[in-house]
Design a protein around this motif. Structure first.
Motif, mmCIF file in Angstrom:
data_model
loop_
_atom_site.group_PDB
_atom_site.id
_atom_site.type_symbol
_atom_site.label_atom_id
_atom_site.label_comp_id
_atom_site.label_asym_id
_atom_site.label_seq_id
_atom_site.Cartn_x
_atom_site.Cartn_y
_atom_site.Cartn_z
ATOM 1 N N THR A 341 -17.457 -11.615 -17.056
ATOM 2 C CA THR A 341 -17.958 -11.998 -15.733
ATOM 3 C C THR A 341 -18.156 -13.508 -15.628
ATOM 4 O OG1 THR A 341 -19.066 -9.865 -15.461
ATOM 5 C CG2 THR A 341 -19.847 -11.693 -14.103
ATOM 6 N N LEU A 345 -16.209 -16.110 -13.140
ATOM 7 C CA LEU A 345 -16.915 -16.991 -12.206
ATOM 8 C C LEU A 345 -16.544 -18.461 -12.386
ATOM 9 C CD1 LEU A 345 -20.467 -15.384 -12.346
ATOM 10 C CD2 LEU A 345 -19.011 -15.531 -10.322
ATOM 11 N N LEU A 440 -25.876 -11.067 -9.772
ATOM 12 C CA LEU A 440 -24.714 -10.231 -10.075
ATOM 13 C C LEU A 440 -24.872 -8.835 -9.478
ATOM 14 C CD1 LEU A 440 -24.176 -11.204 -13.827
ATOM 15 C CD2 LEU A 440 -23.022 -12.147 -11.819
ATOM 16 N N LEU A 445 -19.175 -5.014 -10.162
ATOM 17 C CA LEU A 445 -18.541 -5.623 -11.331
ATOM 18 C C LEU A 445 -17.960 -4.597 -12.289
ATOM 19 C CD1 LEU A 445 -20.994 -8.560 -12.121
ATOM 20 C CD2 LEU A 445 -18.593 -8.771 -11.479
ATOM 21 N N SER A 463 -10.505 -12.626 -11.192
ATOM 22 C CA SER A 463 -11.391 -13.800 -11.114
ATOM 23 C C SER A 463 -11.669 -14.206 -9.674
ATOM 24 C CB SER A 463 -10.767 -14.970 -11.879
ATOM 25 O OG SER A 463 -11.575 -16.124 -11.784
ATOM 26 N N VAL A 466 -14.102 -11.714 -8.044
ATOM 27 C CA VAL A 466 -15.482 -11.895 -8.513
ATOM 28 C C VAL A 466 -16.114 -13.111 -7.848
ATOM 29 C CG1 VAL A 466 -16.918 -12.428 -10.521
ATOM 30 C CG2 VAL A 466 -15.100 -10.724 -10.713
ATOM 31 N N LYS A 467 -15.374 -14.217 -7.778
ATOM 32 C CA LYS A 467 -15.891 -15.439 -7.156
ATOM 33 C C LYS A 467 -16.185 -15.230 -5.671
ATOM 34 C CE LYS A 467 -13.725 -18.940 -10.111
ATOM 35 N NZ LYS A 467 -12.708 -20.029 -10.172
ATOM 36 N N HIS A 470 -19.341 -13.072 -4.980
ATOM 37 C CA HIS A 470 -20.634 -13.663 -5.340
ATOM 38 C C HIS A 470 -20.879 -15.035 -4.709
ATOM 39 C CE1 HIS A 470 -20.226 -10.569 -8.503
ATOM 40 N NE2 HIS A 470 -21.541 -10.544 -8.455
#
Length: 516
Positions: A341, A345, A440, A445, A463, A466-467, A470
């Motif tokens: 993770t 990020l 998170l 996730l 990636s 995830v970015k 969040h």
């Protein structure tokens, strides 16, 4: 000739004294003169004293206004970030500085409130702030809270071993009277069992304490609340109540000088090498046993965790489906999931990562997945000599207090589980200017991580997803989520006490690119 003149002079002076002493009327006049002068001096002293006292009273009133007055007035000016020049604010740290204490609040005391906190450090911290507010609302005297010594951690620490008790009492004295212990006559009543003890109802509003608890205090004089966790509602409380909770948290609760000094030393060591990230890696044996989360553990570890869960009767949930719970986002991220993770990020692999936690379950074997990707992983035990930590060995709450201070000072704070420490630190960092806290979403996730491991997602897609998800979960300004009649599911007050926050930067905390 000179000696003769001196003789004549002394003789003349002696004759004058004899003449004066022989005249009784002159003596009487002399006495009357002295009496009148002394009376005049006395009246002058009284007048000056009255003027001085009045001047002191005016200044105390002004000081009371400056210190943000009583419960039904506005937010204390000492919490206004705009009062400080920018240069001075830049030099300030979240470790508190000395302050001048406000004048005492005078009120008719309705009784004495004793409280026994339960849980870990941060669960107790929030509870103490609630109890301060409740005591103030009911106009009672609060006895310094007793900390939990019987929970899993078995920590014998007293309040004074963790918090600066004198500061706690003095900094809040313009709101509520706090004593270190009961007066002697009431101690005797308690020893004889002449008091009332009970657990208050969870998530209660102020009318509950006004209608149910206050009459008991007036009747028994001493009431002991033996449970304190989440006994005050998150929402639908007067803003003055919420602000007092904040004041108790951010101003009233200061760690002991010894803990603060050690915290400053660790922060200095870390700062000398550049920015640092604090990772609250809640992958400890007690957490895994309690939650039933065993993803990534071998069979022996799963059995060990199960035995531990059954060994503690107050852990009510015994039969747990670990994988189902993980998919619901109810498990802490594993070290392997955490490494993946943080990499997704875009965290720099050379950044210092301070682990704010106890012993990681599985030790170096499980941490290897993290240290292989981020080689600059440190803990308090690796930054300090064992002698530096000797005073808080086997005292989990004192160790947690040290981690708390370092977490406040970090450039980025990342909790891998949304427990009490994660929530309370997140709220404190918001108060300090919306410092970066990556919130998170574990349910999101773990689904994405499983798809990546199964080859369904490329690294670039993983990636970027995830970015993007969040990007708005960086500890920035927002309102709490309110869910009527479901307080456990709504946002926790201490994680986002927005009633107490100054919006220093409207967009601060919303950009991931600015964070990493």
């Amino acid at each position: 000739m000179c000696k003769a003149e001196k003789f004549l002079y002394h003789r003349k002076l002696w004759e004058m004294k004899v003449k004066f002493l022989g005249d009784s009327s002159k003596i009487e006049k002399f006495k009357n003169s002295l009496v009148s002068r002394s009376r005049m001096s006395l009246w002058m002293i009284r007048a000056m004293t009255i003027l001085l006292l009045w001047s002191c009273f005016v200044h105390l009133v002004a000081l009371g206004e400056m210190w943000g007055p009583r419960l039904l007035k506005g937010w204390p000016s000492c919490f206004n970030h705009h009062d400080f020049p920018m240069a001075a604010a830049a030099e300030m740290t979240s470790l508190p500085t000395k302050i001048a204490f406000p004048p005492k609040r005078i009120y008719q005391n309705n009784g004495y409130l004793m409280v026994s906190c339960n849980g870990g450090l941060n669960q107790m911290r929030a509870a103490i702030c609630d109890m301060v507010t409740i005591a103030r609302y009911m106009n009672v005297t609060l006895i310094v809270p007793e900390l939990d010594k019987t929970s899993f951690w078995n920590d014998p620490s007293e309040f004074k071993d963790i918090f600066d008790v004198d500061h706690f009492i003095s900094s809040l004295r313009d709101e509520v009277r706090i004593l270190k212990e009961l007066p002697p006559r009431l101690k005797r009543r308690v020893r004889l069992g002449m008091y009332h003890t009970m657990p208050p109802i969870s998530w209660s509003n102020m009318s509950y304490y006004q209608d149910q608890i206050l009459p008991l205090l007036k009747k028994h004089k001493v009431v002991h609340l033996n449970k304190t966790d989440t006994r005050l509602a998150n929402n639908e409380l007067p803003v003055e109540i919420q602000k007092l909770r904040c004041r108790a948290n951010f101003n009233g609760l200061r760690f002991t000088p010894k803990i603060e000094e050690l915290g400053r030393r660790v922060v200095k060591i870390l700062r000398e090498k550049g920015p640092f990230l604090v990772l609250h890696l809640r992958y400890e044996m007690d957490m895994l046993a309690f939650s039933g989360c065993s993803h990534g553990c071998n069979r022996y570890e799963e059995e060990e965790l199960t035995r531990m869960r059954y060994a503690y009767p107050w852990w009510k949930e015994k039969v747990i489906d670990s994988e189902l719970k993980r998919k619901e986002g109810l498990c802490p991220l594993t070290p392997e999931e955490t490494a993946l993770t943080l990499s997704a990020l875009g965290i720099d692999r050379n950044v210092q990562i301070y682990i704010a936690a106890g012993e990681i379950y599985g030790g170096k074997r499980r941490l290897k997945a993290l240290t292989d990707v981020f080689p600059n992983v440190v803990k308090k035990e690796t930054l300090l000599d064992s002698s530096d930590l000797s005073f808080c060995q086997n005292h989990s709450s004192q160790m947690a207090a040290l981690d708390y201070l370092i977490s406040l000072e970090s450039d980025i704070f990342v909790p891998t589980y949304y427990g009490n420490m994660a929530k309370v630190v997140e709220g404190h960092r918001r108060f300090l200017g919306f410092k970066k806290t990556i919130e998170l979403n574990r349910k999101f996730l773990v689904k994405l991580i499983d798809e990546y491991y199964e080859g369904l997602l490329s690294w670039e897609v993983f990636s970027s997803t995830v970015k993007a998800f969040h990007a708005t979960r960086m500890g920035g300004p927002k309102r709490r989520l309110v869910i009527p009649n479901r307080p456990k599911e709504e946002d926790y007050f201490y994680a986002n006490p927005y009633e107490c926050l100054q919006l220093l930067h409207e967009n601060n905390g919303n950009s991931l690119e600015e964070t990493i």
